[in-house]
Design a protein around this motif. Structure first.
Motif, PDB file in Angstrom:
ATOM      1  N   UNK A 222       7.666  23.489  29.798  1.00  0.00           N
ATOM      2  CA  UNK A 222       6.920  22.642  30.727  1.00  0.00           C
ATOM      3  C   UNK A 222       7.277  21.205  30.367  1.00  0.00           C
ATOM      4  N   UNK A 223       8.064  20.575  31.233  1.00  0.00           N
ATOM      5  CA  UNK A 223       8.548  19.230  30.960  1.00  0.00           C
ATOM      6  C   UNK A 223       8.890  18.580  32.299  1.00  0.00           C
ATOM      7  N   UNK A 224       8.049  17.669  32.745  1.00  0.00           N
ATOM      8  CA  UNK A 224       8.240  17.041  34.050  1.00  0.00           C
ATOM      9  C   UNK A 224       9.409  16.055  34.066  1.00  0.00           C
ATOM     10  N   UNK A 225       9.915  15.675  32.904  1.00  0.00           N
ATOM     11  CA  UNK A 225      10.971  14.670  32.833  1.00  0.00           C
ATOM     12  C   UNK A 225      12.380  15.268  32.849  1.00  0.00           C
ATOM     13  N   UNK A 226      12.505  16.562  32.600  1.00  0.00           N
ATOM     14  CA  UNK A 226      13.824  17.199  32.536  1.00  0.00           C
ATOM     15  C   UNK A 226      13.822  18.461  33.393  1.00  0.00           C
ATOM     16  N   UNK A 227      14.969  18.840  33.902  1.00  0.00           N
ATOM     17  CA  UNK A 227      15.021  20.023  34.760  1.00  0.00           C
ATOM     18  C   UNK A 227      15.391  21.286  34.002  1.00  0.00           C
ATOM     19  N   UNK A 228      15.927  21.125  32.771  1.00  0.00           N
ATOM     20  CA  UNK A 228      16.272  22.294  31.959  1.00  0.00           C
ATOM     21  C   UNK A 228      16.180  21.927  30.489  1.00  0.00           C
ATOM     22  N   UNK A 229      15.922  22.937  29.676  1.00  0.00           N
ATOM     23  CA  UNK A 229      15.845  22.763  28.226  1.00  0.00           C
ATOM     24  C   UNK A 229      16.478  23.980  27.579  1.00  0.00           C
ATOM     25  N   UNK A 230      17.546  23.766  26.806  1.00  0.00           N
ATOM     26  CA  UNK A 230      18.269  24.855  26.140  1.00  0.00           C
ATOM     27  C   UNK A 230      18.624  25.981  27.114  1.00  0.00           C
ATOM     28  N   UNK A 231      18.996  25.607  28.323  1.00  0.00           N
ATOM     29  CA  UNK A 231      19.436  26.580  29.312  1.00  0.00           C
ATOM     30  C   UNK A 231      18.333  27.206  30.144  1.00  0.00           C
ATOM     31  N   UNK A 232      17.083  26.878  29.861  1.00  0.00           N
ATOM     32  CA  UNK A 232      15.963  27.426  30.641  1.00  0.00           C
ATOM     33  C   UNK A 232      15.449  26.357  31.595  1.00  0.00           C
ATOM     34  N   UNK A 233      15.275  26.716  32.851  1.00  0.00           N
ATOM     35  CA  UNK A 233      14.706  25.783  33.812  1.00  0.00           C
ATOM     36  C   UNK A 233      13.287  25.419  33.389  1.00  0.00           C
ATOM     37  N   UNK A 234      12.929  24.155  33.583  1.00  0.00           N
ATOM     38  CA  UNK A 234      11.594  23.704  33.198  1.00  0.00           C
ATOM     39  C   UNK A 234      10.652  23.737  34.400  1.00  0.00           C
ATOM     40  N   UNK A 235       9.383  23.708  34.095  1.00  0.00           N
ATOM     41  CA  UNK A 235       8.333  23.644  35.103  1.00  0.00           C
ATOM     42  C   UNK A 235       7.632  22.304  34.949  1.00  0.00           C
ATOM     43  N   UNK A 236       7.189  21.702  36.061  1.00  0.00           N
ATOM     44  CA  UNK A 236       6.611  20.360  35.969  1.00  0.00           C
ATOM     45  C   UNK A 236       5.242  20.304  35.303  1.00  0.00           C
ATOM     46  N   UNK A 237       4.504  21.416  35.357  1.00  0.00           N
ATOM     47  CA  UNK A 237       3.166  21.425  34.766  1.00  0.00           C
ATOM     48  C   UNK A 237       2.724  22.863  34.508  1.00  0.00           C
ATOM     49  N   UNK A 238       1.605  23.003  33.823  1.00  0.00           N
ATOM     50  CA  UNK A 238       1.091  24.328  33.451  1.00  0.00           C
ATOM     51  C   UNK A 238       0.764  25.163  34.684  1.00  0.00           C
ATOM     52  N   UNK A 239       0.226  24.528  35.720  1.00  0.00           N
ATOM     53  CA  UNK A 239      -0.133  25.250  36.945  1.00  0.00           C
ATOM     54  C   UNK A 239       1.081  25.882  37.623  1.00  0.00           C
ATOM     55  N   UNK A 240       2.273  25.346  37.392  1.00  0.00           N
ATOM     56  CA  UNK A 240       3.493  25.848  38.035  1.00  0.00           C
ATOM     57  C   UNK A 240       4.118  27.042  37.336  1.00  0.00           C
ATOM     58  N   UNK A 241       3.623  27.407  36.174  1.00  0.00           N
ATOM     59  CA  UNK A 241       4.214  28.525  35.434  1.00  0.00           C
ATOM     60  C   UNK A 241       4.080  29.822  36.226  1.00  0.00           C
TER      61      UNK A 241
END
Length: 174
Positions: free
Chosen positions: A39-58
């Protein structure tokens, strides 16, 4: 303690800092078999995993959440996790720069945020944990550990890291 040591899904809540990147790397390389959801609103991916903008989006409710965002964000994030149904959280964020009165207020806010949900918390300032046999590396260690038959628990990150480094050097597993 199963929520910590046998999670089904993990959320890694950060802001792209060094702790978040190291934890993501350890989780991915450690072989955790469940989903890791950054969950990271500032980046679109982390270590190859797509990120989510917030907890509600999981897409799934995390069993375990790892928080590396600034400690002041912890009460709000823990409340959101509790509402979502998470069972445990590890707060790697540090207390740095907070006076004792501010620490006390923040501790109270953290407890108030988790109490209605029964959410268990390890931290703030936790170095995490590593269970090689379970393929679960939720730690700030820079090297993987060898699997073994003994556990090490320490309140001191310095002492624990020294013991773990010595174990690796001598081929001793945990």
């Amino acid at each position: 303690l199963d929520a910590f040591f046998k999670p089904q899904a993990i959320a890694l809540i950060g802001d792209g800092g060094d702790q978040e990147v190291l934890l993501a790397r350890n989780l991915m390389r450690g072989g955790f078999r469940g989903p890791v959801m950054p969950v990271d609103a500032q980046h679109w991916a982390l270590e190859g995993a797509l990120t989510y903008p917030d907890i509600a989006s999981l897409p799934l409710t995390p069993t375990l959440a790892i928080i590396t965002r600034p400690i002041a964000d912890a009460p709000r994030l823990l409340h959101e996790l509790g509402e979502r149904g998470a069972q445990a959280a590890l707060i790697a964020s540090e207390w740095h720069g907070l006076l004792p009165a501010a620490r006390s207020q923040l501790s109270d806010a953290i407890l108030n945020a988790v109490q209605p949900y029964g959410l268990r918390v390890l931290g703030p300032g936790s170095q995490g944990f590593h269970i090689p046999a379970a393929r679960l590396n939720v730690s700030l260690n820079h090297q993987p550990l060898l699997p073994g038959q003994i556990a090490l628990i320490s309140e001191s990150g310095t002492i624990a890291q020294t013991a773990l480094d010595m174990g690796n050097h001598y081929g001793f597993g945990f």
